[in-house]
Design a protein around this motif. Structure first.
Motif, short mmCIF file in Angstrom:
data_model
loop_
_atom_site.label_atom_id
_atom_site.label_comp_id
_atom_site.label_asym_id
_atom_site.label_seq_id
_atom_site.Cartn_x
_atom_site.Cartn_y
_atom_site.Cartn_z
N GLN A 49 49.89 36.38 65.45
CA GLN A 49 49.69 37.46 64.48
C GLN A 49 48.52 37.12 63.57
O GLN A 49 48.36 35.97 63.15
N GLU A 50 47.71 38.12 63.26
CA GLU A 50 46.55 37.90 62.40
C GLU A 50 46.92 38.01 60.93
O GLU A 50 47.69 38.88 60.52
N PHE A 51 46.35 37.11 60.14
CA PHE A 51 46.52 37.11 58.69
C PHE A 51 45.14 37.07 58.04
O PHE A 51 44.21 36.50 58.60
N THR A 52 45.03 37.67 56.87
CA THR A 52 43.76 37.70 56.16
C THR A 52 43.90 37.04 54.80
O THR A 52 44.62 37.55 53.92
N GLY A 53 43.24 35.90 54.63
CA GLY A 53 43.25 35.21 53.35
C GLY A 53 41.95 35.46 52.61
O GLY A 53 41.06 36.16 53.09
N TYR A 54 41.83 34.88 51.44
CA TYR A 54 40.63 35.03 50.62
C TYR A 54 40.29 33.67 50.04
O TYR A 54 41.07 33.07 49.30
N LEU A 55 39.13 33.17 50.40
CA LEU A 55 38.68 31.85 49.97
C LEU A 55 37.68 31.99 48.83
O LEU A 55 36.75 32.80 48.90
N TRP A 99 55.25 40.23 45.65
CA TRP A 99 55.91 40.88 46.77
C TRP A 99 55.12 42.06 47.33
O TRP A 99 55.37 42.51 48.44
N TRP A 100 54.11 42.53 46.60
CA TRP A 100 53.28 43.62 47.09
C TRP A 100 52.48 43.21 48.33
O TRP A 100 52.14 44.04 49.16
N GLY A 101 52.16 41.95 48.42
CA GLY A 101 51.33 41.46 49.52
C GLY A 101 50.01 40.91 48.99
O GLY A 101 49.78 40.84 47.78
N HIS A 102 49.14 40.55 49.91
CA HIS A 102 47.84 39.97 49.56
C HIS A 102 46.95 41.07 48.97
O HIS A 102 46.38 41.88 49.69
N ASN A 103 46.84 41.06 47.65
CA ASN A 103 46.13 42.14 46.96
C ASN A 103 45.04 41.59 46.04
O ASN A 103 44.83 40.38 45.94
N PRO A 104 44.31 42.47 45.35
CA PRO A 104 43.24 42.01 44.46
C PRO A 104 43.69 41.05 43.38
O PRO A 104 42.91 40.21 42.92
N TYR A 105 44.94 41.17 42.92
CA TYR A 105 45.41 40.27 41.87
C TYR A 105 45.44 38.82 42.37
O TYR A 105 45.01 37.90 41.66
N ALA A 106 45.92 38.60 43.59
CA ALA A 106 45.93 37.25 44.15
C ALA A 106 44.51 36.72 44.29
O ALA A 106 44.23 35.54 44.03
N ARG A 107 43.59 37.59 44.68
CA ARG A 107 42.19 37.19 44.83
C ARG A 107 41.57 36.86 43.47
O ARG A 107 40.79 35.90 43.35
N LYS A 108 41.93 37.62 42.47
CA LYS A 108 41.43 37.34 41.12
C LYS A 108 41.86 35.95 40.66
O LYS A 108 41.06 35.20 40.09
N LEU A 131 40.56 30.12 39.61
CA LEU A 131 40.68 28.70 39.95
C LEU A 131 39.34 28.14 40.42
O LEU A 131 38.97 27.00 40.08
N ALA A 132 38.61 28.92 41.19
CA ALA A 132 37.29 28.47 41.67
C ALA A 132 36.34 28.25 40.51
O ALA A 132 35.52 27.32 40.52
N ALA A 133 36.46 29.09 39.48
CA ALA A 133 35.62 28.94 38.30
C ALA A 133 35.91 27.65 37.54
O ALA A 133 35.08 27.17 36.77
N LEU A 134 37.10 27.09 37.78
CA LEU A 134 37.48 25.82 37.14
C LEU A 134 37.05 24.62 37.98
O LEU A 134 37.27 23.48 37.59
N GLY A 135 36.47 24.88 39.15
CA GLY A 135 35.98 23.80 39.98
C GLY A 135 36.84 23.47 41.17
O GLY A 135 36.60 22.47 41.86
N TYR A 136 37.85 24.29 41.47
CA TYR A 136 38.71 24.06 42.63
C TYR A 136 38.30 24.98 43.77
O TYR A 136 37.62 25.99 43.57
N THR A 137 38.73 24.63 44.97
CA THR A 137 38.62 25.55 46.10
C THR A 137 39.99 26.23 46.22
O THR A 137 41.00 25.54 46.33
N ALA A 138 40.01 27.54 46.17
CA ALA A 138 41.27 28.25 46.19
C ALA A 138 41.36 29.19 47.38
O ALA A 138 40.38 29.87 47.71
N LEU A 139 42.52 29.21 48.00
CA LEU A 139 42.78 30.11 49.12
C LEU A 139 43.97 30.99 48.77
O LEU A 139 45.09 30.51 48.65
N ALA A 140 43.70 32.27 48.58
CA ALA A 140 44.78 33.24 48.40
C ALA A 140 45.28 33.58 49.80
O ALA A 140 44.59 34.27 50.55
N LEU A 141 46.43 33.07 50.14
CA LEU A 141 46.92 33.24 51.51
C LEU A 141 47.59 34.59 51.70
O LEU A 141 47.74 35.37 50.77
N ASP A 142 47.99 34.84 52.92
CA ASP A 142 48.63 36.10 53.29
C ASP A 142 49.96 35.75 53.95
O ASP A 142 49.99 35.08 54.98
#
Length: 267
Positions: free
Chosen positions: A38-44, A63-72, A77-88
């Motif tokens: 199954q395909e999943f779409t994350g946001y790095l 519970w809504w799913g992978h949405n803009p809030y998770a990406r935000k 986190l990336a702005a703080l110097g981390y690599t962040a992955l909003a998973l699906d």
């Protein structure tokens, strides 16, 4: 020791101003991966002006799913110097617009925790495989459904330095056992959240203490479910849900999260 605190973003580029007026160029990109066919779409999200590997953090959606809030949150986190992955956790395209659909997606996932664990583990493995991530330094943040998911990951001994749950379920499908939990745990809860009962909190604290877990529990007076999400007020009005944004609780929990992550990865 637990503490009770009373307090009344395809590819895109986002700029954030950090302390000291340093400009971070956060790069965000969708990333496709597969679990059991199954395909999943994350946001790095990461700061491409930084060199080398850095701590990696998973963000698990509501519970809504992978949405803009998770990406935000991944971008923050990336702005703080981390690599962040909003998973699906649901699969590509499974984003709910109504609570009934959100509940259906969530229940289909957690009804078989082996499936949920596979999806979490696949995203974690993907994060650790990236050249911009120090695979020995990873953590996970979760909101609502995602909060319960990161607590489950910690309880079952996933190799994470720490997890943070925001307005997430405290109930255990698998209880923490002494010597099993590797992650330090931080929980931010709304004291007026109707979904989190007093006995849930008591049971959680007893479980953590019994297992010898390094944990902290912050309970925000006046805050209800989804207190970190500015969209919560809209959901409350549209769907008559007992949710709501609380700017003070949001700001305080994020401040504490930043300090927690800084200490966590300094070790």
């Amino acid at each position: 020791m637990a503490r009770f605190v009373k307090v009344l973003m395809c590819v895109c580029f986002v700029s954030f101003t950090l302390s000291g007026q340093v400009q971070a160029k956060v790069v965000g990109e969708e990333i496709k991966y597969h679990v059991d066919g199954q395909e999943f779409t994350g946001y790095l999200a990461y700061d491409d002006r930084m060199e080398g590997a850095r701590p990696g953090i998973l963000v698990v959606h509501e519970w809504w799913g992978h949405n803009p809030y998770a990406r935000k949150r991944a971008e923050m986190l990336a702005a703080l110097g981390y690599t962040a992955l909003a998973l699906d956790m649901y699969g590509t395209g499974k984003l709910a617009q109504h609570p009934k659909d959100a509940k259906a997606f969530m229940m289909a996932t957690v009804s078989n925790m082996e499936v949920a664990e596979k999806r979490f583990d696949a995203a974690h493995a993907l994060l650790k495989s990236l050249t911009v991530v120090n695979e020995k330094k990873t953590a996970a943040l979760g909101y609502c459904f995602g909060g319960g998911m990161v607590l489950h990951a910690a309880r079952t001994g996933r190799d994470l330095k720490g997890v943070v749950s925001y307005h997430g379920s405290l109930k255990a499908k698998t209880k923490a056992m002494p010597g099993k939990v590797k992650a330090k745990i931080r929980v931010f809860n709304g004291a007026d959240d109707p979904f989190i009962k007093a006995d849930h909190i008591t049971a959680f604290q007893q479980e953590m203490k019994g297992a010898g877990v390094d944990y902290d529990f912050v309970n925000y007076a006046g805050a209800v479910h989804s207190f970190t999400n500015p969209e919560a007020d809209k959901f409350a009005t549209k769907f008559k849900m007992p949710v709501g944004y609380n700017a003070q609780a949001d700001a305080d929990s994020w401040m504490r999260t930043r300090a927690f992550l800084q200490d966590l990865f300094a070790q």
